[in-house]
Design a protein around this motif. Structure first.
Motif, short mmCIF file in Angstrom:
data_model
loop_
_atom_site.label_atom_id
_atom_site.label_comp_id
_atom_site.label_asym_id
_atom_site.label_seq_id
_atom_site.Cartn_x
_atom_site.Cartn_y
_atom_site.Cartn_z
N GLU A 273 0.76 -0.95 0.01
CA GLU A 273 0.13 -0.31 0.21
C GLU A 273 0.69 1.48 0.11
O GLU A 273 0.65 2.22 -1.09
N SER A 274 1.63 1.15 0.73
CA SER A 274 3.19 2.60 0.82
C SER A 274 3.27 2.75 -0.36
O SER A 274 3.61 3.85 -1.14
N GLU A 275 3.54 1.61 -1.10
CA GLU A 275 5.03 1.63 -2.22
C GLU A 275 3.53 2.34 -3.43
O GLU A 275 3.91 2.64 -4.56
N ALA A 276 2.65 1.71 -3.30
CA ALA A 276 1.26 2.43 -4.16
C ALA A 276 1.17 3.86 -4.28
O ALA A 276 1.12 4.20 -4.76
N LYS A 277 1.41 4.08 -2.63
CA LYS A 277 1.04 5.33 -2.43
C LYS A 277 2.10 6.14 -3.14
O LYS A 277 2.04 7.18 -3.38
N PHE A 278 2.98 5.76 -2.86
CA PHE A 278 4.56 6.50 -3.69
C PHE A 278 4.41 7.28 -4.22
O PHE A 278 4.68 7.36 -5.28
N GLU B 52 1.70 6.47 -6.91
CA GLU B 52 1.17 7.39 -7.19
C GLU B 52 1.16 9.37 -7.10
O GLU B 52 1.20 10.15 -8.35
N LEU B 53 1.91 8.70 -6.40
CA LEU B 53 2.30 10.29 -6.04
C LEU B 53 3.93 10.77 -6.88
O LEU B 53 4.06 11.91 -7.01
N PHE B 54 4.75 9.46 -6.92
CA PHE B 54 5.65 9.80 -7.73
C PHE B 54 5.15 9.86 -9.15
O PHE B 54 5.70 10.96 -9.87
N GLU B 55 4.05 9.72 -9.70
CA GLU B 55 4.57 9.82 -10.88
C GLU B 55 2.81 11.12 -11.71
O GLU B 55 3.12 11.68 -12.16
N CYS C 261 12.64 7.73 -12.97
CA CYS C 261 12.07 9.03 -13.13
C CYS C 261 10.22 8.38 -13.41
O CYS C 261 9.89 7.34 -13.64
N ASN C 262 9.84 10.25 -13.28
CA ASN C 262 8.13 10.02 -13.15
C ASN C 262 8.19 10.37 -14.62
O ASN C 262 8.80 10.90 -15.36
N GLN C 263 7.35 10.49 -15.21
CA GLN C 263 6.43 11.05 -16.10
C GLN C 263 7.13 12.80 -16.40
O GLN C 263 7.11 13.29 -17.76
#
Length: 460
Positions: A356-361, A363-366, A384-386
């Protein structure tokens, strides 16, 4: 030569008295005793007050050998001396003595064959006989031990016990009493022994006490080590945070530790000898475990490497666990099985939280509007992010991850060198203004904020 012979002498030598007169008495002696007789005669002739005696062996007229006690004395008459000799038949006594000697020799031989120390005591508890094991056990020599008061080898309480036990001879007669005692040795040390005592009366009313002593020092040492090992294993099993359950080959639980109580919700007294081990698994799982244990495919016959299964608690809850199991053999025969259970609930819960933490990170990262990236110390993009992709004008993330930071990202190589110096000195860089190159080579002015990430060994 024989001058006179009475009836007793005639019977002893198996020859009439008349026939004995005039014969050389030496012909009735064995060769070894002839010189003995001659020496005795010479000695008494020189001193009329002297009386000598000795045991000899006679050879009767019939050829029969007889044991006799010979007594000689001398008297002088005018012109000549006379030797008086008396004979007493001791054949029966010698036979008894020989039998006694042989019996004693056999007893000693038998006494030396065993592993017990054997002592024979007189009626005052002094040692009359001791075998070699008794010498080894006590550390005394044969000379030191014979005649020693056996009670001196015991402590105060054991001395009192033994004295009280044989105070009344009739009560003690034939009794055999065994007990553990501390035996004092010649070196002043003590040895734990099993002492068995039996008393009997012999001819004349004298009492003999037979003492059999077995050294228990090694056995007690092994028992102590075994007890300590058992206590260690028990504590090891009981204090393990993992559940440990053992069952016989009929499925009856024989070990159920604290870890198993905590995991499954049962108390040991509810389970041991009362519940079948199959009740701790969903239907059919217990049989599957035994198939694994008897197969060569899961870690070798008789053991199964850890794998994940479901356990069932007292309340019916399905609990994810890791099970390691093995068969216990005795003489090549299966006698029990043992399983070690590790509760996976906390691990699975932590894994879910991490996901869950990785998914939230992610999502925030992207979704953040700023360009974000991870790179190695050597200048390779790791992620890298989009927003970073769009900012640099590349078609997709894969193109960005393929470029070299020093060569393809920085417009001026000196900016990359300065960035490296600052971040290695300080561990972070904030709002450092540099110019990047976009894909089409156009310059892009950015404020660069970064920090170092290190592993446990401190490596970037």
């Amino acid at each position: 030569r024989i001058k006179e012979a009475n009836r007793i002498a005639s019977d002893l030598l198996a020859s009439p008295s008349d026939n004995l007169q005039g014969q050389d008495f030496r012909r009735f002696l064995i060769e070894e005793d002839v010189s003995l007789l001659e020496g005795m005669c010479i000695e008494v002739e020189s001193d009329e007050d002297k009386r000598l005696s000795s045991e000899i062996q006679l050879v009767a007229e019939s050829g029969e050998k007889k044991d006799a006690e010979l007594r000689v004395s001398a008297t002088k008459r005018p012109g000549r001396g006379i030797i008086f000799a008396s004979l007493r038949d001791i054949t029966h006594r010698k036979r008894v003595e020989n039998k006694l000697f042989e019996a004693t020799r056999q007893f000693q031989k038998i006494a030396e064959m065993g592993e017990d120390a054997i002592l024979v005591l007189d009626d005052t508890f002094n040692v009359e006989f001791a075998n070699s094991m008794a010498l080894d056990l006590t550390g005394f020599s044969q000379k030191e031990l014979l005649g020693l008061d056996f009670l001196s080898l015991l402590d105060k309480d054991d001395r009192r016990f033994l004295s009280d036990l044989y105070e009344d001879g009739k009560d003690a007669e034939g009794r055999r009493v065994c007990m553990q005692m501390e035996l004092n040795t010649a070196s002043q040390s003590k040895r734990s022994c099993e002492v068995c005592i039996s008393a009997t009366s012999v001819a004349g009313g004298a009492k003999k006490t037979y003492v059999y002593v077995r050294d228990l020092s090694e056995r007690l040492r092994m028992e102590t080590k075994l007890r300590e090992a058992n206590e260690f294993l028990f504590n090891l099993i009981e204090t393990s945070t993992d559940g440990i359950i053992a069952a016989d080959m009929k499925g009856r639980v024989i070990i159920f530790n604290k870890g198993a109580e905590h995991l499954l919700g049962y108390k040991a007294e509810e389970v041991i000898g009362k519940i079948h081990v199959a009740n701790f698994y969903p239907p059919g799982v217990a049989r599957g475990i035994m198939r694994r244990l008897r197969s060569d495919d899961y870690g070798g016959k008789g053991r199964a490497l850890p794998y994940r299964i479901i356990g069932v608690s007292k309340e019916g809850e399905n609990i994810p666990i890791t099970l390691s199991s093995a068969l216990i053999y005795q003489g090549g025969k299966e006698i029990a099985s043992v399983g070690i259970f590790y509760d996976l609930r906390e691990i699975l819960r932590a894994q879910e939280e991490l996901l869950e933490s990785e998914a939230k990170f992610r999502e925030l990262f992207e979704t953040v509007r700023h360009g974000l990236y991870f790179s190695s110390r050597e200048g390779k993009f790791l992620e890298c992010n989009q927003a970073m992709v769009d900012m640099l004008g590349y078609a997709n993330k894969e193109e960005v991850l393929a470029i070299d930071l020093a060569r393809d990202l920085y417009l001026e190589a000196s900016d990359r060198i300065e960035f490296q110096r600052r971040i290695e000195d300080q561990g972070f860089v904030k709002d450092y203004e540099v110019q990047f190159k976009k894909k089409d080579k156009d310059p892009l002015t950015v404020l660069l904020t970064a920090h170092v990430s290190k592993d446990r060994s401190g490596k970037v």
